[in-house]
Write an enzyme that holds these catalytic residues in place. Structure first.
Site, PDB file in Angstrom:
ATOM      1  CB  SER A 140      -0.946  -0.046   1.199  1.00 14.64           C
ATOM      2  OG  SER A 140      -1.992   0.873   1.066  1.00 14.64           O
ATOM      3  CD  GLU A 231      -6.096  -3.757  -3.592  1.00 13.25           C
ATOM      4  OE1 GLU A 231      -5.928  -2.692  -2.961  1.00 13.25           O
ATOM      5  OE2 GLU A 231      -5.374  -4.766  -3.465  1.00 13.25           O
ATOM      6  CG  HIS A 261      -5.691  -2.513   0.646  1.00 13.05           C
ATOM      7  ND1 HIS A 261      -4.974  -2.332  -0.513  1.00 13.05           N
ATOM      8  CD2 HIS A 261      -5.058  -1.759   1.601  1.00 13.05           C
ATOM      9  CE1 HIS A 261      -3.961  -1.511  -0.284  1.00 13.05           C
ATOM     10  NE2 HIS A 261      -3.987  -1.157   0.983  1.00 13.05           N
TER      11      HIS A 261
END
Length: 289
Positions: A140, A231, A261
């Site tokens: 991320s 996602e 996620h």
């Protein structure tokens, strides 16, 4: 899909996403993350130590007879996350890959907006790569930082051996088209806008160190990218994979259905998380990308 994977989806959609919708101070969100963090298992033959590297506190997770290192940059939207919340994943990666895993506590926004985080990460990476074989990874926002760190290491002429990315955010420009979030199980769009604003501040979002979609990756080592199908960062995964391929990089993209996620955080708890971490470990041991 196993009942454990289904239960994780229910928790993310029914509890985590509504909680993240609340415009609470980041300190309260950080406390909630600590409460929700899965308990770290005790693994035989593993040591966990603390070390300051290039001025940044780091946690080191090491198996016996470790061969090489993995610098993992944790996610959390540049405002959340810590070595504690990523200890389970770090231990699993260390045990399964045979590498010691270093988790730096890089500075977080909004107290320390860009470029504090990237500065900490590249300083740690430069010191580690001088010590021996190093792989680089992140998820991320940590995937964003891993890519900006990779670009700096390539410019230095000191590339890592391998790169593992999980759902990296590669374009923080608020003027970009709104991504499709219909399949997103965790992040409300308002939170993503808030995160980007608090991290980027007054900096140019097209700066390659902010949005690595604009960075140069010539002569990069092989890269593995994982993401959840549907996602919010699936489009970013596709975009950076295409850019890396155009630069001549060996890239493998692995997408998984029916997971939230960064589901890899639940390694040891859900089969799909175990499968994803096994694939990362195999790649870090020298598997093809």
């Amino acid at each position: 899909m196993s009942w454990r994977d289904r239960a994780l989806v229910v928790i993310c959609r029914g509890i985590v996403k509504p909680a993240l919708t609340l415009p609470l101070p980041w300190a309260l969100h950080r406390h909630a993350v600590r409460l929700l963090t899965p308990r770290t298992p005790q693994l035989d033959g593993m040591t966990v130590t603390r070390r300051t590297i290039a001025g940044t506190p780091c946690h080191v997770f090491a198996p016996m007879d470790a061969a090489g290192s993995l610098l993992w940059l944790h996610g959390g939207g540049f405002v959340l996350g810590s070595a504690r919340s990523y200890a389970r994943l770090a231990l699993a990666l260390a045990q399964r890959s045979g590498r010691r895993v270093i988790l730096p506590e890089y500075r977080l926004a909004p107290e320390h907006p860009f470029p504090a985080g990237p500065d900490d990460c590249i300083a740690v990476a430069r010191e580690l790569i001088a010590e021996g074989p190093l792989a680089l990874g992140g998820d991320s926002a940590g995937g964003t930082l891993a890519l900006t760190t990779l670009a700096d290491l390539l410019a230095d002429g000191t590339p890592p051996e391998r790169v593992v990315l999980v759902s990296p955010a590669v374009d923080l420009d608020p003027s970009r088209p709104t991504p499709d979030i219909r399949g997103e199980m965790i992040f409300p769009l308002a939170l993503l806008h808030r995160v980007a604003r608090d991290y980027v501040g007054c900096s140019d979002p097209r700066d390659p160190r902010v949005s690595p979609i604009h960075a140069v990756f010539d002569n990069s080592p092989p890269v593995l990218i994982q993401c959840a199908t549907g996602e919010v960062l699936e489009a970013d995964t596709d975009a950076i994979a295409e850019q890396l391929v155009r630069a001549g990089v060996s890239v493998e993209v692995q997408k998984t259905d029916g997971v939230p996620h960064v589901w890899q955080l639940f390694v040891g708890r859900t089969p799909k998380a175990d499968s994803a971490v096994d694939a990362m470990a195999a790649f870090l041991r020298g598997g093809t990308a």
